[in-house]
Design a protein around this motif. Structure first.
Motif, short mmCIF file in Angstrom:
data_model
loop_
_atom_site.label_atom_id
_atom_site.label_comp_id
_atom_site.label_asym_id
_atom_site.label_seq_id
_atom_site.Cartn_x
_atom_site.Cartn_y
_atom_site.Cartn_z
N LYS A 124 -3.47 -11.60 -3.49
CA LYS A 124 -2.08 -11.81 -3.90
C LYS A 124 -1.22 -10.60 -3.56
O LYS A 124 -0.07 -10.73 -3.10
CB LYS A 124 -2.02 -12.12 -5.39
CG LYS A 124 -2.51 -13.51 -5.76
CD LYS A 124 -2.65 -13.67 -7.26
CE LYS A 124 -1.34 -13.48 -7.97
NZ LYS A 124 -1.47 -13.67 -9.44
N GLY A 125 -1.79 -9.43 -3.81
CA GLY A 125 -1.03 -8.21 -3.49
C GLY A 125 -0.74 -8.10 -2.00
O GLY A 125 0.37 -7.74 -1.59
N ILE A 126 -1.75 -8.45 -1.19
CA ILE A 126 -1.55 -8.40 0.26
C ILE A 126 -0.50 -9.43 0.70
O ILE A 126 0.37 -9.14 1.53
CB ILE A 126 -2.89 -8.65 0.99
CG1 ILE A 126 -3.85 -7.50 0.71
CG2 ILE A 126 -2.67 -8.81 2.49
CD1 ILE A 126 -5.25 -7.73 1.24
N ARG B 148 11.89 -8.06 5.05
CA ARG B 148 12.55 -6.87 5.61
C ARG B 148 12.74 -7.02 7.11
O ARG B 148 13.77 -6.62 7.65
CB ARG B 148 11.73 -5.62 5.29
CG ARG B 148 11.80 -5.21 3.82
CD ARG B 148 11.28 -3.80 3.63
NE ARG B 148 9.87 -3.70 4.02
CZ ARG B 148 8.87 -3.86 3.19
NH1 ARG B 148 9.10 -4.17 1.92
NH2 ARG B 148 7.62 -3.74 3.59
N ASP C 144 7.09 -9.44 1.66
CA ASP C 144 8.14 -8.42 1.61
C ASP C 144 8.41 -7.85 3.00
O ASP C 144 9.57 -7.61 3.38
CB ASP C 144 7.74 -7.29 0.66
CG ASP C 144 7.72 -7.74 -0.79
OD1 ASP C 144 8.37 -8.78 -1.10
OD2 ASP C 144 7.05 -7.09 -1.61
N THR C 145 7.32 -7.66 3.74
CA THR C 145 7.49 -7.14 5.10
C THR C 145 8.26 -8.12 5.98
O THR C 145 9.14 -7.73 6.75
CB THR C 145 6.11 -6.86 5.72
OG1 THR C 145 5.41 -5.91 4.90
CG2 THR C 145 6.26 -6.28 7.12
N HIS D 218 1.96 -10.69 -1.14
CA HIS D 218 3.28 -10.22 -1.55
C HIS D 218 3.79 -9.13 -0.61
O HIS D 218 4.97 -9.11 -0.25
CB HIS D 218 3.23 -9.68 -2.98
CG HIS D 218 3.16 -10.76 -4.03
ND1 HIS D 218 4.09 -11.79 -4.13
CD2 HIS D 218 2.27 -10.99 -5.03
CE1 HIS D 218 3.79 -12.58 -5.13
NE2 HIS D 218 2.68 -12.12 -5.70
N SER D 219 2.87 -8.26 -0.22
CA SER D 219 3.27 -7.19 0.70
C SER D 219 3.70 -7.77 2.04
O SER D 219 4.70 -7.33 2.63
CB SER D 219 2.11 -6.21 0.89
OG SER D 219 2.44 -5.21 1.82
N ASN D 220 2.94 -8.78 2.52
CA ASN D 220 3.29 -9.40 3.80
C ASN D 220 4.63 -10.12 3.72
O ASN D 220 5.44 -10.06 4.66
CB ASN D 220 2.19 -10.37 4.23
CG ASN D 220 0.91 -9.67 4.62
OD1 ASN D 220 0.93 -8.48 4.97
ND2 ASN D 220 -0.20 -10.37 4.57
#
Length: 264
Positions: free
Chosen positions: A148-150, A160, A156-157, A152-154
């Protein structure tokens, strides 16, 4: 092995005299007095009413205990430690202790079995300190949280990147313009350098020609003067004297005679 703080304290007590006969501290909180706290629990008037129980303590964490007919088994864990995993640990502790040291419980005194129980207690504490090693559900949860963290990071990326698409497009256009300008400037510089090199070669060629001419004149003039002084003029004077008797000899005949003398 350094403890993560999930398993903090393990103790084994006798139910008949409420004494701790073996214990092991794997993670010590500042100011925490694990033995006194466990003795208060085992000596409480209502302790024997529940064979197993979980007690939350703000000072040391969470206390779980399980019992047999003669002993009580305690573990102090971090507040977030799963209850089901704590009782799995207590079951394994009961089985290991009963199989190896169970016959010594009747005569045991306070902390008398610490040295004999230390290998068992420290081994179980290390094993259960890392939850993912003993609890598959917790391992899957940890893995899911990581995924999930990965994700969310993806996400967000990507967001951006989406916000920066226009900026990237402008940068790409600017780079293309700069590339064309660089190419044009490069061609201009090449032409300028070629003209400079051509001019330099012309100057060098003229200097070389001038140098050759100067050397030729410098060496030919003395040779020509010597030729006139010591060869041509004496021969001319001799021919002139020899032909003084013939007044009708012209300049042409005199020249031919001089050439004949030089060849002879």
């Amino acid at each position: 092995m350094v403890s993560t703080g999930n398993i903090r304290y393990i103790a084994i007590g006798k139910r008949d005299d409420q004494q701790i006969i073996a214990s092991h501290t794997s993670y010590k909180l500042d100011g925490a007095d694990y033995p006194s706290l466990i003795e208060k629990v085992i000596s409480a008037s209502k302790f024997n009413e529940r064979s197993r129980l979980t007690i939350t303590s703000r000072d040391v964490g969470t206390i779980h205990y399980d019992t047999t007919a003669s002993c009580a088994f305690f573990v102090v864990t971090a507040p977030s430690y799963p209850q089901r995993t704590a009782f799995r640990m207590l079951n394994e502790l009961k089985d290991s202790f009963t199989a190896r040291i169970g016959n010594s419980v009747a005569d045991a005194q306070r902390n008398s079995l610490n040295s004999r129980c230390k290998p068992v207690l420290s081994s179980i504490a290390s094993k259960y300190d890392i939850i993912e090693n003993v609890d598959r559900l917790e391992a899957l949860k940890t893995e899911t949280d990581a995924i999930k963290g990965i994700m969310h990071s993806n996400i967000d990326t990507l967001i951006r990147r989406g916000e920066n698409l226009d900026e990237l497009d402008d940068r790409a256009n600017s780079l293309a313009v700069d590339a064309r300008m660089f190419h044009t400037e490069t061609r201009r510089v090449k032409r300028t350098m070629w003209v400079r090199n051509a001019k330099l070669w012309v100057v060098l060629l003229l200097v070389l020609i001038g140098l050759v001419a100067w050397v030729s004149v410098a060496f030919a003039a003395p040779a020509l003067w010597l030729l006139l002084q010591y060869v041509v003029i004496p021969i001319y004077d001799q021919l002139k004297s020899d032909s003084s008797s013939n007044e009708g000899m012209g300049i042409a005949q005199l020249g031919l005679a001089l050439v004949g003398q030089l060849q002879g």
